[in-house]
Design a protein around this motif. Structure first.
Motif, mmCIF file in Angstrom:
data_model
loop_
_atom_site.group_PDB
_atom_site.id
_atom_site.type_symbol
_atom_site.label_atom_id
_atom_site.label_comp_id
_atom_site.label_asym_id
_atom_site.label_seq_id
_atom_site.Cartn_x
_atom_site.Cartn_y
_atom_site.Cartn_z
ATOM 1 N N HIS A 59 124.585 35.355 -10.884
ATOM 2 C CA HIS A 59 123.739 34.550 -11.771
ATOM 3 C C HIS A 59 123.623 33.111 -11.277
ATOM 4 O O HIS A 59 123.546 32.183 -12.066
ATOM 5 C CB HIS A 59 124.315 34.577 -13.185
ATOM 6 C CG HIS A 59 124.497 35.951 -13.723
ATOM 7 N ND1 HIS A 59 123.444 36.758 -14.066
ATOM 8 C CD2 HIS A 59 125.614 36.685 -13.934
ATOM 9 C CE1 HIS A 59 123.900 37.927 -14.488
ATOM 10 N NE2 HIS A 59 125.215 37.910 -14.416
ATOM 11 N N TRP A 60 123.607 32.915 -9.961
ATOM 12 C CA TRP A 60 123.633 31.566 -9.410
ATOM 13 C C TRP A 60 122.396 30.764 -9.773
ATOM 14 O O TRP A 60 122.494 29.561 -10.009
ATOM 15 C CB TRP A 60 123.860 31.600 -7.909
ATOM 16 C CG TRP A 60 122.672 32.034 -7.107
ATOM 17 C CD1 TRP A 60 122.288 33.312 -6.852
ATOM 18 C CD2 TRP A 60 121.734 31.188 -6.462
ATOM 19 N NE1 TRP A 60 121.165 33.322 -6.089
ATOM 20 C CE2 TRP A 60 120.796 32.024 -5.838
ATOM 21 C CE3 TRP A 60 121.583 29.818 -6.357
ATOM 22 C CZ2 TRP A 60 119.720 31.528 -5.106
ATOM 23 C CZ3 TRP A 60 120.520 29.319 -5.633
ATOM 24 C CH2 TRP A 60 119.591 30.179 -5.014
ATOM 25 N N SER A 61 121.246 31.409 -9.851
ATOM 26 C CA SER A 61 120.032 30.645 -10.157
ATOM 27 C C SER A 61 119.996 30.216 -11.611
ATOM 28 O O SER A 61 119.548 29.112 -11.932
ATOM 29 C CB SER A 61 118.785 31.454 -9.804
ATOM 30 O OG SER A 61 118.754 32.644 -10.557
ATOM 31 N N SER A 62 120.483 31.054 -12.514
ATOM 32 C CA SER A 62 120.504 30.670 -13.929
ATOM 33 C C SER A 62 121.588 29.637 -14.218
ATOM 34 O O SER A 62 121.521 28.935 -15.228
ATOM 35 C CB SER A 62 120.694 31.893 -14.817
ATOM 36 O OG SER A 62 121.947 32.481 -14.582
ATOM 37 N N LEU A 63 122.568 29.513 -13.327
ATOM 38 C CA LEU A 63 123.596 28.487 -13.467
ATOM 39 C C LEU A 63 123.197 27.179 -12.790
ATOM 40 O O LEU A 63 123.952 26.215 -12.805
ATOM 41 C CB LEU A 63 124.921 28.982 -12.869
ATOM 42 C CG LEU A 63 125.564 30.161 -13.584
ATOM 43 C CD1 LEU A 63 126.749 30.674 -12.795
ATOM 44 C CD2 LEU A 63 125.972 29.771 -14.983
ATOM 45 N N HIS A 64 121.999 27.170 -12.192
ATOM 46 C CA HIS A 64 121.432 25.984 -11.540
ATOM 47 C C HIS A 64 122.322 25.459 -10.420
ATOM 48 O O HIS A 64 122.549 24.264 -10.300
ATOM 49 C CB HIS A 64 121.138 24.879 -12.564
ATOM 50 C CG HIS A 64 120.269 25.329 -13.685
ATOM 51 N ND1 HIS A 64 118.940 25.641 -13.504
ATOM 52 C CD2 HIS A 64 120.539 25.555 -14.997
ATOM 53 C CE1 HIS A 64 118.421 26.033 -14.655
ATOM 54 N NE2 HIS A 64 119.363 25.989 -15.577
ATOM 55 N N TYR A 70 125.928 27.515 -3.403
ATOM 56 C CA TYR A 70 125.885 28.968 -3.330
ATOM 57 C C TYR A 70 126.537 29.460 -2.039
ATOM 58 O O TYR A 70 127.377 30.368 -2.063
ATOM 59 C CB TYR A 70 124.434 29.451 -3.418
ATOM 60 C CG TYR A 70 124.269 30.926 -3.190
ATOM 61 C CD1 TYR A 70 124.562 31.848 -4.191
ATOM 62 C CD2 TYR A 70 123.831 31.414 -1.961
ATOM 63 C CE1 TYR A 70 124.413 33.207 -3.978
ATOM 64 C CE2 TYR A 70 123.684 32.760 -1.741
ATOM 65 C CZ TYR A 70 123.978 33.657 -2.750
ATOM 66 O OH TYR A 70 123.841 34.998 -2.532
#
Length: 106
Positions: A59-64, A70
């Motif tokens: 969920h790296w993109s939703s965690l900004h 990353y």
């Protein structure tokens, strides 16, 4: 990949280090060396760290997270996997235990 194999690949890195660690401490048939007990704790911590990083990286993109963060987490995940695998193989190959002899009542 089918859902069953994905679930197994997701759960196994958590369950196996915990089982290895618990077996070195609570096995009734074998007495493990002190270094094997410490190594099993390292395996357990590295396995849980690997799994938690896996969850974060899913969920790296939703965690900004930035791309640099990353990639650093991906590198740390590889290091944790290497620690867990290396210590596990060391414990399993060295067989650092002695069989416990059951006392015979006479």
């Amino acid at each position: 990949m089918n859902p069953l194999s994905e679930t197994i690949c997701f759960i196994a890195p958590v369950i196996l280090p915990i089982i290895l660690s618990l077996s070195t401490f609570f096995d009734r048939r074998r007495v493990y060396a002190a270094w094997a007990k410490v190594a099993s704790i390292v395996v357990c911590i590295a396995g849980l760290g690997w799994w938690s990083l896996h969850l974060v990286l899913l969920h790296w993109s939703s965690l900004h997270l930035s791309r640099e963060t990353y990639y650093q987490l991906v590198a740390l995940k590889g290091i944790l996997f290497g620690l867990a695998a290396g210590f596990s193989i060391s414990i399993l190959m060295a067989r650092p235990y002695q069989m416990r002899n059951p006392e015979k009542p006479e």
